[in-house]
Design an enzyme around this catalytic site. Structure first.
Site, PDB file in Angstrom:
ATOM      1  N   ASN A  87       0.856  -1.189   0.000  1.00 17.82           N
ATOM      2  CA  ASN A  87       0.000   0.000   0.000  1.00 17.82           C
ATOM      3  C   ASN A  87       0.896   1.244   0.000  1.00 17.82           C
ATOM      4  O   ASN A  87       1.696   1.428   0.922  1.00 17.82           O
ATOM      5  CB  ASN A  87      -0.889  -0.048   1.248  1.00 17.82           C
ATOM      6  CG  ASN A  87      -1.837   1.121   1.327  1.00 17.82           C
ATOM      7  OD1 ASN A  87      -1.436   2.245   1.073  1.00 17.82           O
ATOM      8  ND2 ASN A  87      -3.068   0.881   1.707  1.00 17.82           N
ATOM      9  N   ASP A 106      -0.168   4.486  -0.128  1.00 21.77           N
ATOM     10  CA  ASP A 106      -0.855   5.718   0.302  1.00 21.77           C
ATOM     11  C   ASP A 106       0.048   6.636   1.118  1.00 21.77           C
ATOM     12  O   ASP A 106      -0.020   7.860   1.021  1.00 21.77           O
ATOM     13  CB  ASP A 106      -2.045   5.381   1.220  1.00 21.77           C
ATOM     14  CG  ASP A 106      -3.155   4.651   0.502  1.00 21.77           C
ATOM     15  OD1 ASP A 106      -3.100   4.548  -0.738  1.00 21.77           O
ATOM     16  OD2 ASP A 106      -4.081   4.184   1.186  1.00 21.77           O
ATOM     17  N   HIS A 140      -5.746   3.725  -1.737  1.00 20.00           N
ATOM     18  CA  HIS A 140      -7.084   4.074  -1.253  1.00 20.00           C
ATOM     19  C   HIS A 140      -7.377   5.503  -1.710  1.00 20.00           C
ATOM     20  O   HIS A 140      -6.715   6.438  -1.270  1.00 20.00           O
ATOM     21  CB  HIS A 140      -7.095   3.963   0.282  1.00 20.00           C
ATOM     22  CG  HIS A 140      -8.422   4.232   0.908  1.00 20.00           C
ATOM     23  ND1 HIS A 140      -8.630   4.067   2.263  1.00 20.00           N
ATOM     24  CD2 HIS A 140      -9.620   4.636   0.387  1.00 20.00           C
ATOM     25  CE1 HIS A 140      -9.892   4.368   2.546  1.00 20.00           C
ATOM     26  NE2 HIS A 140     -10.503   4.727   1.421  1.00 20.00           N
ATOM     27  N   ARG A 165      -9.534   8.331  -1.212  1.00 18.44           N
ATOM     28  CA  ARG A 165     -10.516   8.757  -0.206  1.00 18.44           C
ATOM     29  C   ARG A 165     -11.356   9.912  -0.729  1.00 18.44           C
ATOM     30  O   ARG A 165     -10.894  10.705  -1.544  1.00 18.44           O
ATOM     31  CB  ARG A 165      -9.799   9.204   1.075  1.00 18.44           C
ATOM     32  CG  ARG A 165      -9.372   8.054   1.948  1.00 18.44           C
ATOM     33  CD  ARG A 165      -8.711   8.572   3.214  1.00 18.44           C
ATOM     34  NE  ARG A 165      -8.546   7.506   4.177  1.00 18.44           N
ATOM     35  CZ  ARG A 165      -9.422   7.212   5.131  1.00 18.44           C
ATOM     36  NH1 ARG A 165     -10.520   7.930   5.285  1.00 18.44           N
ATOM     37  NH2 ARG A 165      -9.202   6.216   5.953  1.00 18.44           N
ATOM     38  N   ARG A 201      -7.138  12.959   0.839  1.00 16.94           N
ATOM     39  CA  ARG A 201      -6.071  13.382   1.750  1.00 16.94           C
ATOM     40  C   ARG A 201      -4.688  12.854   1.340  1.00 16.94           C
ATOM     41  O   ARG A 201      -3.682  13.414   1.726  1.00 16.94           O
ATOM     42  CB  ARG A 201      -6.383  12.974   3.188  1.00 16.94           C
ATOM     43  CG  ARG A 201      -6.290  11.493   3.426  1.00 16.94           C
ATOM     44  CD  ARG A 201      -6.458  11.158   4.872  1.00 16.94           C
ATOM     45  NE  ARG A 201      -7.822  11.360   5.337  1.00 16.94           N
ATOM     46  CZ  ARG A 201      -8.309  10.788   6.431  1.00 16.94           C
ATOM     47  NH1 ARG A 201      -7.549  10.032   7.174  1.00 16.94           N
ATOM     48  NH2 ARG A 201      -9.555  10.991   6.799  1.00 16.94           N
ATOM     49  N   GLU A 237      -8.776   0.553  -3.057  1.00 17.67           N
ATOM     50  CA  GLU A 237      -9.676   0.566  -1.902  1.00 17.67           C
ATOM     51  C   GLU A 237     -10.551   1.796  -2.043  1.00 17.67           C
ATOM     52  O   GLU A 237     -10.048   2.891  -2.329  1.00 17.67           O
ATOM     53  CB  GLU A 237      -8.876   0.679  -0.604  1.00 17.67           C
ATOM     54  CG  GLU A 237      -8.073  -0.540  -0.262  1.00 17.67           C
ATOM     55  CD  GLU A 237      -7.214  -0.305   0.968  1.00 17.67           C
ATOM     56  OE1 GLU A 237      -7.262   0.785   1.566  1.00 17.67           O
ATOM     57  OE2 GLU A 237      -6.467  -1.219   1.318  1.00 17.67           O
ATOM     58  N   THR A 293      -8.271   3.658   8.234  1.00 16.07           N
ATOM     59  CA  THR A 293      -9.473   2.841   8.293  1.00 16.07           C
ATOM     60  C   THR A 293      -9.551   2.162   9.663  1.00 16.07           C
ATOM     61  O   THR A 293      -8.605   1.503  10.079  1.00 16.07           O
ATOM     62  CB  THR A 293      -9.434   1.771   7.172  1.00 16.07           C
ATOM     63  OG1 THR A 293      -9.043   2.425   5.965  1.00 16.07           O
ATOM     64  CG2 THR A 293     -10.784   1.125   6.993  1.00 16.07           C
ATOM     65  N   GLU A 297     -10.954  -9.073   2.406  1.00  9.55           N
ATOM     66  CA  GLU A 297      -9.707  -8.792   3.113  1.00  9.55           C
ATOM     67  C   GLU A 297     -10.059  -8.743   4.588  1.00  9.55           C
ATOM     68  O   GLU A 297     -10.887  -7.917   5.006  1.00  9.55           O
ATOM     69  CB  GLU A 297      -9.096  -7.466   2.657  1.00  9.55           C
ATOM     70  CG  GLU A 297      -7.796  -7.174   3.397  1.00  9.55           C
ATOM     71  CD  GLU A 297      -7.133  -5.884   2.945  1.00  9.55           C
ATOM     72  OE1 GLU A 297      -7.273  -5.498   1.764  1.00  9.55           O
ATOM     73  OE2 GLU A 297      -6.482  -5.256   3.800  1.00  9.55           O
ATOM     74  N   HIS A 321      -3.821  -4.751   7.640  1.00 11.77           N
ATOM     75  CA  HIS A 321      -3.980  -3.600   8.525  1.00 11.77           C
ATOM     76  C   HIS A 321      -3.120  -3.773   9.766  1.00 11.77           C
ATOM     77  O   HIS A 321      -3.299  -4.720  10.523  1.00 11.77           O
ATOM     78  CB  HIS A 321      -5.433  -3.329   8.935  1.00 11.77           C
ATOM     79  CG  HIS A 321      -5.658  -1.846   9.094  1.00 11.77           C
ATOM     80  ND1 HIS A 321      -5.293  -1.166  10.220  1.00 11.77           N
ATOM     81  CD2 HIS A 321      -6.144  -0.926   8.244  1.00 11.77           C
ATOM     82  CE1 HIS A 321      -5.560   0.114  10.053  1.00 11.77           C
ATOM     83  NE2 HIS A 321      -6.076   0.297   8.858  1.00 11.77           N
TER      84      HIS A 321
HETATM   85  N1  PXP Z   1      -5.987  -2.823   4.179  1.00 13.00           N
HETATM   86  C1  PXP Z   1      -6.855  -1.799   4.278  1.00 13.00           C
HETATM   87  C2  PXP Z   1      -8.277  -2.031   3.892  1.00 13.00           C
HETATM   88  C3  PXP Z   1      -6.426  -0.531   4.677  1.00 13.00           C
HETATM   89  O1  PXP Z   1      -7.306   0.496   4.755  1.00 13.00           O
HETATM   90  C4  PXP Z   1      -5.065  -0.340   4.992  1.00 13.00           C
HETATM   91  C5  PXP Z   1      -4.571   1.008   5.421  1.00 13.00           C
HETATM   92  O2  PXP Z   1      -4.572   1.892   4.382  1.00 13.00           O
HETATM   93  C6  PXP Z   1      -4.204  -1.443   4.864  1.00 13.00           C
HETATM   94  C7  PXP Z   1      -4.688  -2.682   4.488  1.00 13.00           C
HETATM   95  C8  PXP Z   1      -2.742  -1.322   5.174  1.00 13.00           C
HETATM   96  O3  PXP Z   1      -2.612  -1.061   6.534  1.00 13.00           O
HETATM   97  P1  PXP Z   1      -1.200  -0.586   7.110  1.00 13.00           P
HETATM   98  O4  PXP Z   1      -0.882   0.717   6.473  1.00 13.00           O
HETATM   99  O5  PXP Z   1      -1.466  -0.482   8.577  1.00 13.00           O
HETATM  100  O6  PXP Z   1      -0.215  -1.650   6.761  1.00 13.00           O
END
Ligand code: PXP
Length: 244
Positions: free
Chosen positions: A6, A8, A42, A44, A48, A69, A100, A150, A190
């Protein structure tokens, strides 16, 4: 077990100065070169971190799998159908949250989710949802016939109490079994990091992990390529231990 990275958090840093760097597109390329099996972003509602520009370019650049996402809203369905990511994972969204906070309550909004999923599928996008490890949610997911789920590992990752962690691992394990019994592919993510990921890897049946924060945090010191390689090594080592 596959790794989706990820990116983001790279965009979060860029948006802190409303500038052009660091670019999450570069991060995605580095992650793929390091062996990542997919890239997750993601988009949003409040934009952001990830911007529509990122999504458009990533669609062109990502060679593995692009997972978007998004919240189950009309605006997001329209964007997804025009950009065509490989998969969409529906997530809940609250403007006040830092990240999230929990899984999507599929059981509590079946009709809305069904409509969103139908619209995305008519655009030939594979659809899944981010849910808590709760059998009621899996039951609801069966009704939607998702391509994947997920499972939210947030509670497992956050707790400092070993009994709570064990309870969460059991709930995750049971959810995986139930989903697989119904031919739903299972991912998880997550709050996973280089230390806590091993116990999740040990659970049979999870196909892919989505990890962002810990990899991007590590990359500040070693670079994204090395940070992703280290995570893949950590996952592979835990998989090997599981086999022996
Ligand atoms: N899965 C989802 C649905 C998420 O919203 C996030 C956070 O953006 C992640 C996985 C990844 O989580 P982390 O950044 O804590 O590894």
């Amino acid at each position: 077990m596959k790794l989706g990275v990820n990116v983001d958090h790279v965009a979060t840093l860029r948006q802190a100065r409303m500038t052009i760097e660091p670019d999450p597109v570069w991060a995605a390329v580095e992650a793929e070169l390091a062996g990542a099996d997919g890239i997750t972003i993601h988009l949003r509602e409040d934009r952001r971190h990830i911007q529509e520009r990122d999504l458009k370019i990533l669609r062109e650049v990502v060679k593995t799998k692009l997972n978007l996402e998004m919240a189950p809203t009309t605006e997001m369905v329209k964007i997804a159908c025009s950009i065509m990511p490989d998969t969409v994972t529906l997530v809940p969204e609250r403007r006040e949250e830092i990240t999230t906070e929990g899984g999507l309550n599929i059981a509590g909004m079946l009709n809305k989710i069904r409509k969103t999923t139908d619209n995305l599928r008519s655009g030939k996008i594979k659809v899944g949802a981010f849910i808590d490890p709760d059998i009621r949610q899996i039951e609801a997911c069966k009704k939607i016939n998702f391509d994947h789920i997920e499972i939210n590992t947030g509670k497992y990752s956050e707790t400092k109490n070993s009994i709570t962690a064990e309870k969460e691992l059991i709930a995750i394990r049971n959810s995986v079994v139930d989903a697989l019994d119904n031919d739903i592919k299972v991912n998880a993510g997550h709050g996973l990091n280089y230390k806590n990921v091993a116990d999740i890897v040990k659970i049979d049946g999870i196909e892919e992990l989505n990890i962002g924060h810990s990899i991007i945090a590590r990359s500040v010191f070693v670079g994204i390529r090395k940070a992703v390689e280290e995570m893949i090594l950590t996952i592979d080592k835990a998989s090997e231990k599981k086999k022996n």
